[in-house]
Design a protein around this motif. Structure first.
Motif, short mmCIF file in Angstrom:
data_model
loop_
_atom_site.label_atom_id
_atom_site.label_comp_id
_atom_site.label_asym_id
_atom_site.label_seq_id
_atom_site.Cartn_x
_atom_site.Cartn_y
_atom_site.Cartn_z
N GLN A 8 0.83 -1.21 0.00
CA GLN A 8 0.00 0.00 0.00
C GLN A 8 0.86 1.25 0.00
OE1 GLN A 8 -2.54 -0.28 3.45
NE2 GLN A 8 -4.19 -1.14 2.22
N VAL A 9 0.46 2.22 -0.79
CA VAL A 9 1.12 3.53 -0.85
C VAL A 9 0.16 4.53 -0.24
CG1 VAL A 9 2.07 5.31 -2.37
CG2 VAL A 9 2.31 2.89 -2.99
N GLY A 10 0.60 5.18 0.83
CA GLY A 10 -0.27 6.13 1.53
C GLY A 10 -0.96 5.50 2.72
N SER A 11 -0.35 4.45 3.28
CA SER A 11 -0.91 3.82 4.48
C SER A 11 -0.68 4.75 5.67
CB SER A 11 -0.27 2.46 4.72
OG SER A 11 1.10 2.59 5.03
N GLU A 54 0.08 -0.11 -4.63
CA GLU A 54 -1.28 0.37 -4.89
C GLU A 54 -1.58 1.56 -3.98
OE1 GLU A 54 -5.92 -1.11 -5.22
OE2 GLU A 54 -4.39 -2.54 -4.61
N TRP A 55 -1.98 2.67 -4.60
CA TRP A 55 -2.26 3.91 -3.88
C TRP A 55 -3.57 3.82 -3.13
CZ3 TRP A 55 1.53 3.54 -7.12
CH2 TRP A 55 2.52 4.51 -7.21
N THR A 56 -3.57 4.30 -1.89
CA THR A 56 -4.78 4.33 -1.06
C THR A 56 -5.59 5.60 -1.29
OG1 THR A 56 -3.71 5.47 0.79
CG2 THR A 56 -3.63 3.03 0.78
N GLY A 57 -4.95 6.63 -1.82
CA GLY A 57 -5.61 7.92 -1.98
C GLY A 57 -5.44 8.82 -0.77
N GLU A 58 -4.73 8.34 0.25
CA GLU A 58 -4.51 9.11 1.48
C GLU A 58 -3.15 9.80 1.44
OE1 GLU A 58 -6.83 9.39 3.92
OE2 GLU A 58 -8.12 8.18 2.62
N GLY A 59 -3.05 10.97 2.06
CA GLY A 59 -1.77 11.66 2.20
C GLY A 59 -1.34 12.49 1.02
N GLY A 60 -2.25 12.72 0.05
CA GLY A 60 -1.89 13.52 -1.11
C GLY A 60 -1.23 12.70 -2.19
#
Length: 170
Positions: free
Chosen positions: A84-87, A112-118
């Motif tokens: 996960q990217v943006g955990s 895989e991007w989570t959509g969190e953290g910009g």
């Protein structure tokens, strides 16, 4: 703005712009590394603080400021894994999960991007690969790891915050 800071204990002090979108999207932050003798009368972190947990020698201090590193996840029996990217880590959606993972030669790693953290990217510390900068949940970046060894990687705008990871091929 001018400020004076006195720290009675050594350690890392993270400073961020209160417009957190500038931190997440543009990396508007700073880290002050306060040096000096420990002062247990003020603060005694004990044997090891989780935010300063150092990994094995192969990581050479890479995970010193990563607060979600808790060892190397063993995924050597899988042909494909997802990171996960943006955990949630390092004060927000600024981590990779798992932070460090062991795989077998030939394994494909999908970030895989989570959509969190910009917006985030994935860049090898040795320059061998780099994804594009993306903030959309569900975006993926893939790479196959064939050669044994350790590959350290990070998110460029959030590296100083501790958004770092590692793939260990064995």
């Amino acid at each position: 703005m001018i400020a004076t800071l006195h720290s009675p204990v050594p350690g890392l002090i993270k400073i961020v712009d209160h417009a957190l979108t500038r931190v997440g999207r543009k990396g508007a932050l700073a880290v002050i590394d306060v040096q000096g003798d420990p002062n247990p009368d003020v603060f005694d972190p004990g044997q090891e603080s989780s935010s300063q947990a150092e990994g094995p020698a192969e990581f050479d201090g890479w995970f010193d400021n990563v607060d979600n590193y808790d060892g190397v996840a063993d995924r050597t029996d899988e042909d494909e894994i997802t990171v996960q990217v943006g955990s949630q880590a390092n004060g927000g959606g600024f981590g990779f999960s798992p932070a460090a993972v062991a795989v077998s030669p030939g394994t494909t790693v999908t970030w895989e991007w989570t959509g969190e953290g910009g917006s985030h990217d994935v860049q090898a510390d040795d320059g061998s690969f780099a994804s594009e900068m993306v903030g959309d949940a569900g975006h993926t970046f893939k790479r196959a790891f064939d050669d044994t060894g350790t590959t350290k990687y990070y998110c460029m705008p959030h590296k100083t915050m501790g958004m770092k990871g590692a793939i260990v091929v064995k």
